[in-house]
Design a protein around this motif. Structure first.
Motif, short mmCIF file in Angstrom:
data_model
loop_
_atom_site.label_atom_id
_atom_site.label_comp_id
_atom_site.label_asym_id
_atom_site.label_seq_id
_atom_site.Cartn_x
_atom_site.Cartn_y
_atom_site.Cartn_z
N LYS A 53 4.67 -3.10 26.71
CA LYS A 53 5.17 -4.48 26.67
C LYS A 53 6.32 -4.65 27.66
O LYS A 53 7.05 -3.70 27.92
CB LYS A 53 5.69 -4.75 25.25
CG LYS A 53 5.92 -6.19 24.91
CD LYS A 53 6.17 -6.35 23.42
CE LYS A 53 4.86 -6.45 22.64
NZ LYS A 53 5.07 -6.61 21.19
N VAL A 66 6.19 -12.34 33.96
CA VAL A 66 4.79 -12.64 33.65
C VAL A 66 3.84 -12.12 34.73
O VAL A 66 2.73 -11.69 34.43
CB VAL A 66 4.49 -14.15 33.39
CG1 VAL A 66 5.07 -14.58 32.06
CG2 VAL A 66 4.95 -15.04 34.52
N PHE A 67 4.30 -12.13 35.99
CA PHE A 67 3.43 -11.59 37.03
C PHE A 67 3.35 -10.06 36.96
O PHE A 67 2.33 -9.47 37.26
CB PHE A 67 3.89 -12.06 38.42
CG PHE A 67 3.50 -13.48 38.71
CD1 PHE A 67 2.17 -13.80 38.97
CD2 PHE A 67 4.43 -14.50 38.70
CE1 PHE A 67 1.78 -15.11 39.22
CE2 PHE A 67 4.06 -15.82 38.95
CZ PHE A 67 2.74 -16.14 39.21
N GLY A 69 3.56 -8.47 34.10
CA GLY A 69 2.67 -8.30 32.95
C GLY A 69 1.21 -8.47 33.33
O GLY A 69 0.35 -7.72 32.86
N LEU A 70 0.94 -9.43 34.21
CA LEU A 70 -0.45 -9.64 34.66
C LEU A 70 -0.95 -8.40 35.40
O LEU A 70 -2.06 -7.92 35.17
CB LEU A 70 -0.52 -10.86 35.58
CG LEU A 70 -1.92 -11.25 36.04
CD1 LEU A 70 -2.74 -11.84 34.89
CD2 LEU A 70 -1.88 -12.26 37.21
N HIS A 73 -1.29 -5.54 32.91
CA HIS A 73 -2.16 -5.85 31.76
C HIS A 73 -1.46 -5.62 30.43
O HIS A 73 -2.04 -5.02 29.52
CB HIS A 73 -3.46 -5.04 31.83
CG HIS A 73 -4.16 -5.17 33.14
ND1 HIS A 73 -4.84 -6.32 33.51
CD2 HIS A 73 -4.26 -4.33 34.18
CE1 HIS A 73 -5.33 -6.15 34.73
NE2 HIS A 73 -5.00 -4.95 35.16
N VAL A 74 -0.22 -6.10 30.33
CA VAL A 74 0.52 -5.99 29.06
C VAL A 74 1.18 -7.34 28.75
O VAL A 74 1.45 -8.12 29.66
CB VAL A 74 1.61 -4.89 29.10
CG1 VAL A 74 0.99 -3.52 29.30
CG2 VAL A 74 2.66 -5.18 30.18
N PRO A 75 1.44 -7.61 27.47
CA PRO A 75 2.14 -8.86 27.12
C PRO A 75 3.60 -8.85 27.54
O PRO A 75 4.20 -7.78 27.76
CB PRO A 75 2.03 -8.92 25.59
CG PRO A 75 1.69 -7.55 25.14
CD PRO A 75 1.02 -6.84 26.28
N VAL A 76 4.16 -10.04 27.64
CA VAL A 76 5.56 -10.24 28.01
C VAL A 76 6.25 -10.95 26.85
O VAL A 76 5.70 -11.90 26.30
CB VAL A 76 5.66 -11.12 29.28
CG1 VAL A 76 7.10 -11.50 29.57
CG2 VAL A 76 5.02 -10.42 30.47
N VAL A 77 7.43 -10.48 26.48
CA VAL A 77 8.22 -11.19 25.48
C VAL A 77 9.53 -11.61 26.13
O VAL A 77 10.19 -10.79 26.77
CB VAL A 77 8.52 -10.31 24.25
CG1 VAL A 77 9.40 -11.06 23.25
CG2 VAL A 77 7.22 -9.88 23.58
N PHE A 78 9.88 -12.91 26.00
CA PHE A 78 11.19 -13.29 26.51
C PHE A 78 12.13 -13.56 25.34
O PHE A 78 11.78 -14.24 24.38
CB PHE A 78 11.14 -14.47 27.50
CG PHE A 78 10.68 -15.79 26.97
CD1 PHE A 78 11.58 -16.71 26.44
CD2 PHE A 78 9.35 -16.15 27.04
CE1 PHE A 78 11.15 -17.94 26.00
CE2 PHE A 78 8.91 -17.39 26.59
CZ PHE A 78 9.81 -18.28 26.06
N PHE A 113 7.47 -9.27 17.46
CA PHE A 113 7.08 -9.04 18.85
C PHE A 113 7.78 -7.83 19.49
O PHE A 113 7.70 -7.63 20.70
CB PHE A 113 7.31 -10.30 19.68
CG PHE A 113 6.57 -11.48 19.14
CD1 PHE A 113 5.23 -11.37 18.77
CD2 PHE A 113 7.21 -12.70 18.94
CE1 PHE A 113 4.53 -12.44 18.23
CE2 PHE A 113 6.52 -13.77 18.41
CZ PHE A 113 5.18 -13.64 18.05
N HIS B 28 6.94 -17.35 23.21
CA HIS B 28 7.97 -16.33 22.94
C HIS B 28 7.38 -15.01 23.47
O HIS B 28 7.89 -14.44 24.42
CB HIS B 28 8.31 -16.27 21.45
CG HIS B 28 9.44 -15.35 21.08
ND1 HIS B 28 10.31 -14.83 22.00
CD2 HIS B 28 9.84 -14.86 19.87
CE1 HIS B 28 11.20 -14.06 21.37
NE2 HIS B 28 10.93 -14.06 20.10
N ILE B 30 4.17 -13.84 25.58
CA ILE B 30 3.28 -14.53 26.52
C ILE B 30 2.13 -13.60 26.88
O ILE B 30 2.34 -12.42 27.17
CB ILE B 30 4.04 -14.89 27.83
CG1 ILE B 30 5.21 -15.84 27.53
CG2 ILE B 30 3.10 -15.53 28.84
CD1 ILE B 30 6.11 -16.07 28.75
N PRO B 32 -0.11 -12.89 29.76
CA PRO B 32 -0.20 -13.25 31.18
C PRO B 32 -1.63 -13.57 31.64
O PRO B 32 -1.82 -14.46 32.46
CB PRO B 32 0.34 -12.01 31.91
CG PRO B 32 1.14 -11.28 30.89
CD PRO B 32 0.46 -11.53 29.58
#
Lengths: 190, 190
Positions: A53, A66-67, A69-70, A73-78, A113, B28, B30, B32
């Motif tokens: 993550k 986010v880019f 993460g893309l 291939h993993v989710p992003v948490v802000f 998360f 929260h 995301i 991607p």
């Protein structure tokens, strides 16, 4: 990262001796193509790490995160910022002082998360005094997750954030490392 | 957009009769890959329009907006939220009331990043009462730029934002249009 250094030289605006404004491509207006290139570069640099993550802080960290993460291939948490004194009780939280804005934000991540045992890559737009990264490290520790890397878009090597990260024993990758703004000119660590 | 509707059915959480939480993939944490698909879909839907720039509001609008910007090859500007009464004088600004948070934010865009004559696509994560979009429309009007389209990730058709947009005479595209949360189940306009 040459693409980024060239962009900082061309479009960055220096205010005083310590402030660099990059609001024309990073933290107010955003260049999506540059962010995509930044995401690919972080993914390349941390390719050998197991990452579950990505964690960042709103708002300026979101686009580079986010880019990345893309590409990984993993989710992003802000983490959300909150100035109020009453916080929900199902969040990990830390205080983050902003030297530029002279305010303290509570940053928060929902317990759902960020969970124990996850391998975390921290991403942020700037490393100056290291307050935001310190807050994310504290939150990760509370959740018993593990930070396996830190990715910074722009680092100012002459402020104390770098020292903080050097002491951590985790891989830190900064895509542009600024050593000074002397005579109104940005110098990079080569 | 079936991919999005499926994701809302699977991971959306309904609170009461009007609130849908999508914090596990949109605002929260995301996803991607989903955001990249959303960006491509908006680019496809607005392919016949001349678009110079995308405008959104921090923080939840940023991820869908940057991927749309990547697909359309245009910059993205996010309006910053500010609660303080003193604002800088070189910004376009509007007041945005949040019904969920029960606060009014001033949203601001630097004069340098929105100029007369530009063709603007507005992107936001939610359309409920339409307050955020109304603020962005006001800002665009102040700058004498032109809104040529509005892209919404999730619309709640039963709140008043839709009426507001129908009166504008601009193309509005919502990727998921929710008609009700009756009996704890999400219904979409087909």
């Amino acid at each position: 990262m040459k693409l980024l250094e060239d962009r900082i030289r061309r479009d960055g605006r220096i205010l005083g001796t310590e402030v660099l404004k990059v609001d024309s491509f990073l933290n107010h207006q955003i260049d999506p193509e540059l962010m995509a290139a930044i995401g690919k570069e972080f993914a390349r640099l941390f390719a050998d790490k197991k990452i579950d993550k990505i964690l960042t802080v709103e708002s300026s960290g979101i686009a580079p995160a986010v880019f990345t993460g893309l590409s990984l291939h993993v989710p992003v948490v802000f983490a959300r910022k909150n100035k109020s004194l009453t916080l929900p009780d199902d969040v990990w939280t830390a205080d983050v002082y902003s030297f530029t804005k002279e305010i303290t934000n509570h940053i928060m991540i929902d317990h759902r998360f960020l969970v124990a045992g996850e391998s975390i890559l921290l991403i942020d737009d700037f490393l100056a005094n290291g307050q935001a990264i310190e807050g994310l490290l504290s939150i990760t520790q509370q959740a018993e997750a593990e930070v396996v890397g830190v990715g910074i878009v722009i680092e100012k090597t002459f402020q104390k954030g770098r020292q903080l990260l050097d002491g951590l024993g985790v891989e830190v990758e900064s895509l542009a490392r600024i050593t000074s703004f002397d005579e109104g000119k940005v110098s990079f660590l080569s």
